[in-house]
Design an enzyme around this catalytic site. Structure first.
Site, PDB file in Angstrom:
ATOM      1  N   LEU A  54       1.263  -4.021   5.364  1.00 50.99           N
ATOM      2  CA  LEU A  54       1.961  -3.612   6.581  1.00 50.99           C
ATOM      3  C   LEU A  54       2.708  -4.818   7.155  1.00 50.99           C
ATOM      4  CD1 LEU A  54      -0.789  -1.436   8.344  1.00 50.99           C
ATOM      5  CD2 LEU A  54       1.190  -0.640   7.028  1.00 50.99           C
TER       6      LEU A  54
ATOM      7  N   GLU B 295      -3.225   0.460  17.057  1.00 54.74           N
ATOM      8  CA  GLU B 295      -2.478   1.453  16.286  1.00 54.74           C
ATOM      9  C   GLU B 295      -3.321   1.895  15.089  1.00 54.74           C
ATOM     10  OE1 GLU B 295       0.053   3.936  14.432  1.00 54.74           O
ATOM     11  OE2 GLU B 295      -0.584   2.153  13.341  1.00 54.74           O
TER      12      GLU B 295
HETATM   13  N1  LIG Z   1       3.348   1.963   8.050  1.00 57.54           N
HETATM   14  C1  LIG Z   1       2.688   2.963   7.504  1.00 57.54           C
HETATM   15  O1  LIG Z   1       2.336   3.928   8.189  1.00 57.54           O
HETATM   16  C2  LIG Z   1       2.370   2.930   6.033  1.00 57.54           C
HETATM   17  C3  LIG Z   1       1.664   3.997   5.438  1.00 57.54           C
HETATM   18  C4  LIG Z   1       1.419   3.938   4.068  1.00 57.54           C
HETATM   19  C5  LIG Z   1       1.856   2.870   3.323  1.00 57.54           C
HETATM   20  N2  LIG Z   1       2.539   1.851   3.935  1.00 57.54           N
HETATM   21  C6  LIG Z   1       3.057   0.725   3.164  1.00 57.54           C
HETATM   22  O2  LIG Z   1       3.935   1.271   2.184  1.00 57.54           O
HETATM   23  C7  LIG Z   1       3.826   0.516   0.967  1.00 57.54           C
HETATM   24  C8  LIG Z   1       3.309   1.433  -0.161  1.00 57.54           C
HETATM   25  O3  LIG Z   1       4.108   2.591  -0.240  1.00 57.54           O
HETATM   26  P1  LIG Z   1       5.041   2.925  -1.504  1.00 57.54           P
HETATM   27  O4  LIG Z   1       6.048   3.925  -1.049  1.00 57.54           O
HETATM   28  O5  LIG Z   1       5.519   1.639  -2.078  1.00 57.54           O
HETATM   29  O6  LIG Z   1       4.015   3.526  -2.554  1.00 57.54           O
HETATM   30  P2  LIG Z   1       3.029   4.825  -2.554  1.00 57.54           P
HETATM   31  O7  LIG Z   1       3.766   6.048  -2.173  1.00 57.54           O
HETATM   32  O8  LIG Z   1       1.799   4.510  -1.806  1.00 57.54           O
HETATM   33  O9  LIG Z   1       2.643   4.868  -4.083  1.00 57.54           O
HETATM   34  C9  LIG Z   1       3.626   5.130  -5.034  1.00 57.54           C
HETATM   35  C10 LIG Z   1       2.904   5.589  -6.271  1.00 57.54           C
HETATM   36  O10 LIG Z   1       2.296   6.851  -6.022  1.00 57.54           O
HETATM   37  C11 LIG Z   1       2.382   7.652  -7.192  1.00 57.54           C
HETATM   38  N3  LIG Z   1       3.265   8.796  -6.910  1.00 57.54           N
HETATM   39  C12 LIG Z   1       4.311   8.854  -6.050  1.00 57.54           C
HETATM   40  N4  LIG Z   1       4.856  10.085  -6.053  1.00 57.54           N
HETATM   41  C13 LIG Z   1       4.116  10.818  -6.922  1.00 57.54           C
HETATM   42  C14 LIG Z   1       4.156  12.159  -7.349  1.00 57.54           C
HETATM   43  N5  LIG Z   1       5.083  13.010  -6.875  1.00 57.54           N
HETATM   44  N6  LIG Z   1       3.268  12.584  -8.248  1.00 57.54           N
HETATM   45  C15 LIG Z   1       2.333  11.735  -8.729  1.00 57.54           C
HETATM   46  N7  LIG Z   1       2.225  10.454  -8.363  1.00 57.54           N
HETATM   47  C16 LIG Z   1       3.103  10.002  -7.466  1.00 57.54           C
HETATM   48  C17 LIG Z   1       2.939   6.744  -8.272  1.00 57.54           C
HETATM   49  O11 LIG Z   1       1.812   6.081  -8.805  1.00 57.54           O
HETATM   50  P3  LIG Z   1       1.748   5.531 -10.336  1.00 57.54           P
HETATM   51  O12 LIG Z   1       2.697   4.361 -10.362  1.00 57.54           O
HETATM   52  O13 LIG Z   1       0.311   5.113 -10.477  1.00 57.54           O
HETATM   53  O14 LIG Z   1       2.147   6.667 -11.200  1.00 57.54           O
HETATM   54  C18 LIG Z   1       3.795   5.780  -7.468  1.00 57.54           C
HETATM   55  O15 LIG Z   1       4.053   4.560  -8.136  1.00 57.54           O
HETATM   56  C19 LIG Z   1       2.880  -0.620   1.274  1.00 57.54           C
HETATM   57  O16 LIG Z   1       3.629  -1.749   1.742  1.00 57.54           O
HETATM   58  C20 LIG Z   1       2.032  -0.061   2.397  1.00 57.54           C
HETATM   59  O17 LIG Z   1       1.454  -1.089   3.182  1.00 57.54           O
HETATM   60  C21 LIG Z   1       2.791   1.874   5.270  1.00 57.54           C
END
Ligand SMILES: NC(=O)c1ccc[n+]([C@@H]2O[C@H](COP(=O)([O-])OP(=O)(O)OC[C@H]3O[C@@H](n4cnc5c(N)ncnc54)[C@H](OP(=O)(O)O)[C@@H]3O)[C@@H](O)[C@H]2O)c1
Length: 185
Positions: free
Chosen positions: A24, A31
């Site tokens: 984050l 929060e």
């Molecule tokens: N501020 C907030 O509220 C908040 C909330 C959540 C996360 N975050 C931040 O967001 C970042 C992570 O999010 P991100 O968008 O990079 O990744 P993510 O959505 O957490 O993960 C992506 C992974 O999920 C799997 N995936 C995605 N869509 C899919 C689908 N339709 N079917 C099957 N598997 C699927 C895949 O995994 P595989 O590669 O294993 O196939 C993909 O590489 C971090 O920095 C975290 O700290 C912030």
């Protein structure tokens, strides 16, 4: 349509950023408490909530906090067997959002379902016919981010008042934010 409603919960800054380098971009304790309360609280004490997240979000949660306590943790990945081998027992690993919904439908004890990120999972949930509300913490500051919340189509999602959500500006250190709720029409 199935009875499972998808509620999204996220915190985003002014440029709609939600993450940087797998973490984050900010440290906001209150929060985080809001996130924990919203995703955990149940009306029926015999039930439990589910949280659905992408594999990277799972990886981002510090070991001591995961699986997220008192919630059914569901992780989405295209590599189900690999991820299953790495996560503790009880964590559900599925290849799609529809599989996650099917899993939840198969259980009698899940009260609410929370989609907790990241980007692609939020987008899929917003476009899904089962999408209910977006609980968005709007942080009144810009941070350097590499991950973003998808565009919210204001024709489809309207700002609503929720009695139990504080409407006033929240302040932590020098960062202020609002808890907003958008409902899909
Ligand atoms: N501020 C907030 O509220 C908040 C909330 C959540 C996360 N975050 C931040 O967001 C970042 C992570 O999010 P991100 O968008 O990079 O990744 P993510 O959505 O957490 O993960 C992506 C992974 O999920 C799997 N995936 C995605 N869509 C899919 C689908 N339709 N079917 C099957 N598997 C699927 C895949 O995994 P595989 O590669 O294993 O196939 C993909 O590489 C971090 O920095 C975290 O700290 C912030």
């Amino acid at each position: 349509m199935s009875k499972v409603k998808l509620n999204l919960i996220a915190a985003a800054c002014e440029n709609m950023g939600i993450g940087i380098n797998g973490t984050l971009p900010w440290k906001l304790k209150k929060e985080m408490t809001y996130f924990t309360t919203m995703t955990t609280k149940v009306k029926d004490n015999n039930k439990i909530n589910a949280v659905i997240m992408g594999r990277i979000t799972w990886d981002c949660i510090p070991n001591k906090y995961r699986p997220l306590h008192n919630r059914v943790n569901i992780v989405l990945t295209h590599h189900v067997d690999d991820v299953k081998a790495k996560v503790p027992d009880g964590v559900v690993v599925v290849p799609s959002l529809d599989e996650a919904i099917r899993y939840i439908e198969g259980r009698e004890d899940i009260e609410s379902t929370w989609v907790i990120g990241g980007s692609a999972i939020y987008k899929a949930a917003m476009e899904h016919e089962n999408c209910g509300k977006i609980y968005l913490t709007e942080i009144q500051k810009s941070f350097n981010c590499d991950t973003f919340f998808p565009n919210i189509d204001k024709q489809q999602f309207h700002l609503v008042d929720e009695e139990e959500i504080p409407g006033e500006r929240q302040l932590e250190g020098d960062i202020s934010y609002f808890f907003r709720v958008y409902k899909k029409l």
